[in-house]
Each structure stands twice: as C-alpha cells, then as structure tokens.
Design an enzyme around this catalytic site. Structure first.
Site, PDB file in Angstrom:
ATOM      1  N   THR A  37       0.811  -1.223   0.000  1.00 50.25           N
ATOM      2  CA  THR A  37       0.000   0.000   0.000  1.00 50.25           C
ATOM      3  C   THR A  37       0.840   1.267   0.000  1.00 50.25           C
ATOM      4  O   THR A  37       0.293   2.364   0.062  1.00 50.25           O
ATOM      5  CB  THR A  37      -0.941   0.035   1.224  1.00 50.25           C
ATOM      6  OG1 THR A  37      -0.143   0.132   2.414  1.00 50.25           O
ATOM      7  CG2 THR A  37      -1.829  -1.193   1.291  1.00 50.25           C
ATOM      8  N   LYS A  38       2.143   1.148  -0.060  1.00 45.02           N
ATOM      9  CA  LYS A  38       3.035   2.307   0.007  1.00 45.02           C
ATOM     10  C   LYS A  38       3.349   2.861  -1.382  1.00 45.02           C
ATOM     11  O   LYS A  38       3.061   2.247  -2.398  1.00 45.02           O
ATOM     12  CB  LYS A  38       4.342   1.932   0.717  1.00 45.02           C
ATOM     13  CG  LYS A  38       4.159   1.441   2.145  1.00 45.02           C
ATOM     14  CD  LYS A  38       3.515   2.483   3.024  1.00 45.02           C
ATOM     15  CE  LYS A  38       3.518   2.144   4.482  1.00 45.02           C
ATOM     16  NZ  LYS A  38       2.642   1.117   4.941  1.00 45.02           N
TER      17      LYS A  38
END
Length: 180
Positions: A139-140
């Site tokens: 999710t980064k």
C-alpha cells in the site's frame, strides 16, 4: 544513489527495519524512545521488542509530525532515542529535532514508511537522522509487495543492522571494527 547515503540494508519489512535500527542503536530494556502514536502500530511495537518504553508525544496539527517542543518536554534520564515519523508525506522539523538529539546525546531514527521521496530543506527524509527506515509494502508509494530498507551513513550502525537482520551470524562485510 539518488539519496547519497552509503549504506542501505534490505529487510522483509519496515517493521523489522525499525527493530533492527533500534537494536543497532543499542536500545534495551527500560530505555525510553520518544515517538508518536500517529503511525501504524509497528512504530511502537518495534520499541517494545527490546522491552523498551515508547513515550508518545503530541504532533503538529498541520503536518501530523512530532513537535520539537513536545519532544523536549518528554526527555528524561532514561531517554535514549527519538523515533521520528514523517507522516503522509510531511517531514518533521528535523533541524530542531537533531539539535535536541545532539544536546541530549540521543539517537534519531526516521520512520519514512509514509514519506519516501519527501524532502526537508533539500535533503531526503531518512538521510538526516542516524538511521532511516523505508517500507515497500503493497500500500506504500514504492512497492515490492513487501519489504523494507534501513539507511545510514554510519558504518558501525550498518554492520549492526546487518548482524541483527542475519540473526547474529557472519555477514559479508567485515570491514568495520567495533573497537575503533
């Protein structure tokens, strides 16, 4: 190369990177580490791994990063480190934090999981403190599916991170000497 920092050690996550950085810095039982609760729980949990005490401080209402004034108020004789969290792409006030750390002889570890590529006064976050930690979780901003990276300019801290990452077994770079 873009970050102009000589040592970068990969890991299986930013969480293990935070733990490795704290261990490399010599954080141990009963030591206090100043940080913020405005972060993923791994920030505080990485401190607990060493039976150390997370000391939470207030954040700025615009950047959501720790304030130097709050850090200064939280320092005690047991404080050993400041674990800065650069949140939502916002950098903390690193000049003031580094001055506080120098005055009190504290290690500064930067949690950059939510701020890769963020600059503070022309310098990339993660390269200002003693150690910087990045996340490559799915999710980064920079993703490999999972993983993390610890960066530092200090060859001894780099070697310690590698030893911790490798369960204390031999490491490929033995150019450091702890006695020097």
């Amino acid at each position: 190369r873009k970050f102009k920092i000589p040592f970068a050690m990969s890991g299986n996550s930013a969480t293990s990177g935070l733990s490795s950085a704290l261990g490399a810095a010599g954080i141990g039982p009963g030591d206090e580490v100043i940080t913020t609760c405005m972060s993923f729980n791994a920030t505080a949990v990485s401190i607990l791994v060493f039976n150390s005490i997370p000391v939470f401080v207030d954040v700025d209402d615009r950047s959501f990063c720790m304030t130097p004034a709050a850090i200064e108020k939280a320092i005690t004789s047991r404080t050993r480190a400041i674990l800065v969290v650069h949140l939502l792409g916002n950098p903390a006030d690193m000049d003031a934090i580094m001055k506080i750390a120098k005055r009190h002889k504290l290690v500064v570890i930067e949690d950059c999981a939510q701020a890769p590529g963020t600059k503070y006064k022309g310098k990339f976050v993660g390269t200002i403190g003693h150690l910087g930690v990045f996340s490559f979780q799915e999710t980064k901003n920079m993703t490999t599916g999972e993983g993390g990276m610890v960066v530092t300019r200090d060859p001894l801290l780099a070697s310690r991170v590698r030893m911790i990452r490798n369960h204390g077994e031999s490491i490929p770079d033995t150019s450091w000497d702890e006695s020097s």
